[in-house]
Design a protein around this motif. Structure first.
Motif, PDB file in Angstrom:
ATOM      1  N   VAL A  56      -3.512   5.997   1.251  1.00 53.24           N
ATOM      2  CA  VAL A  56      -4.971   5.942   1.370  1.00 53.24           C
ATOM      3  C   VAL A  56      -5.449   7.381   1.407  1.00 53.24           C
ATOM      4  O   VAL A  56      -4.961   8.184   2.211  1.00 53.24           O
ATOM      5  N   SER A 111     -13.236   7.598  -1.144  1.00 50.10           N
ATOM      6  CA  SER A 111     -12.104   7.036  -0.415  1.00 50.10           C
ATOM      7  C   SER A 111     -11.398   6.034  -1.317  1.00 50.10           C
ATOM      8  O   SER A 111     -12.036   5.140  -1.871  1.00 50.10           O
ATOM      9  N   ARG A 168      -4.351   5.083   7.531  1.00 49.80           N
ATOM     10  CA  ARG A 168      -2.995   5.570   7.296  1.00 49.80           C
ATOM     11  C   ARG A 168      -2.092   5.257   8.487  1.00 49.80           C
ATOM     12  O   ARG A 168      -0.922   4.913   8.319  1.00 49.80           O
ATOM     13  N   VAL A 214      -9.973   7.188   7.132  1.00 46.32           N
ATOM     14  CA  VAL A 214      -8.762   7.214   6.315  1.00 46.32           C
ATOM     15  C   VAL A 214      -7.537   7.495   7.189  1.00 46.32           C
ATOM     16  O   VAL A 214      -6.474   6.897   7.002  1.00 46.32           O
ATOM     17  N   LEU A 233      -7.611   3.702  -2.177  1.00 48.85           N
ATOM     18  CA  LEU A 233      -6.318   3.142  -1.772  1.00 48.85           C
ATOM     19  C   LEU A 233      -5.460   2.973  -3.011  1.00 48.85           C
ATOM     20  O   LEU A 233      -5.941   2.508  -4.049  1.00 48.85           O
ATOM     21  N   VAL A 243       0.846  -1.203   0.000  1.00 46.74           N
ATOM     22  CA  VAL A 243       0.000   0.000   0.000  1.00 46.74           C
ATOM     23  C   VAL A 243       0.877   1.247   0.000  1.00 46.74           C
ATOM     24  O   VAL A 243       1.733   1.413   0.876  1.00 46.74           O
TER      25      VAL A 243
END
Length: 212
Positions: free
Chosen positions: A98, A104, A169, A165, A106, A95
């Protein structure tokens, strides 16, 4: 007989994120569709019951997919995104970021983007949170609060999506760039249990309509 899990294998508790408004709307829609469709099945004449059954077979999976199914489950090792028709599992090492803009999202290190359906963005909530922060700043002669809504500031008053979010994170930053021991590899699975009945129902509706 399954072998017991090794004592030194790490386990991680999931934090789940869902949309309360989506769940409530989905339940109401299901009650409405099943009520109308059930009445047509029980009281309809001729082809009406079959059309109603085919309609419910199409509508119910779609409603479930977009309202009840979306979920984000995250722990220290990975994030699992359950969207309407796919389930995406990613270790945090894959990842990149985000974000919460108008939706929202990713992002992975290779640039792939996945939308988080379970974390809808409300611009109304965001504006309300910004106004609350502005009022706090005016009441604070030392300017200890910020008038800018920042999803990285988990202590500030933020909209629900921005706070979610920020939490994701935090989990991502805590995990770092190296895969956690026992973390799963990246995978994407299609929700055939939702897609198949909806397709069958749609085909039945087309066949019944064509042969009427």
């Amino acid at each position: 007989m399954t072998s017991p899990t090794p004592a030194d294998e790490p386990t991680y508790a999931d934090r789940t994120f869902r949309s309360p408004a989506g769940l409530a709307g989905g339940v109401l829609l299901l009650v409405l569709v099943c009520g109308i469709g059930g009445d047509a099945v029980l009281r309809g004449d001729g082809r009406v019951p079959w059309m109603a059954l085919a309609g419910m077979l199409t509508a119910v999976p779609v409603i479930v997919a977009f309202t009840l199914r979306p979920l984000v489950a995250a722990n220290d090792a990975r994030i699992r995104i359950r969207n309407p028709f796919r389930t995406i599992t990613l270790p945090w090492s894959d990842v990149a970021d985000v974000r919460a803009g108008y939706s929202s999202e990713l992002f992975t290190h290779d640039g792939t983007k996945f939308q988080l359906w379970a974390v809808p963005v409300s611009l109304r909530q965001r504006k309300k949170a910004a106004r609350q922060q502005s009022r706090q700043a005016l009441d604070d002669p030392y300017r200890r609060t910020s008038t800018i809504a920042d999803v990285r500031n988990t202590k500030a008053r933020t909209a629900a999506a921005d706070q979610t979010v920020a939490d994701l994170r935090e989990l991502s930053e805590r995990a770092g760039d190296k895969p956690a021991p026992g973390a799963p590899t990246a995978s994407v699975r299609w929700a055939y249990e939702v897609i198949a009945p909806a397709v069958v129902g749609a085909v039945l509706l087309v066949v019944l309509g064509a042969t009427a």
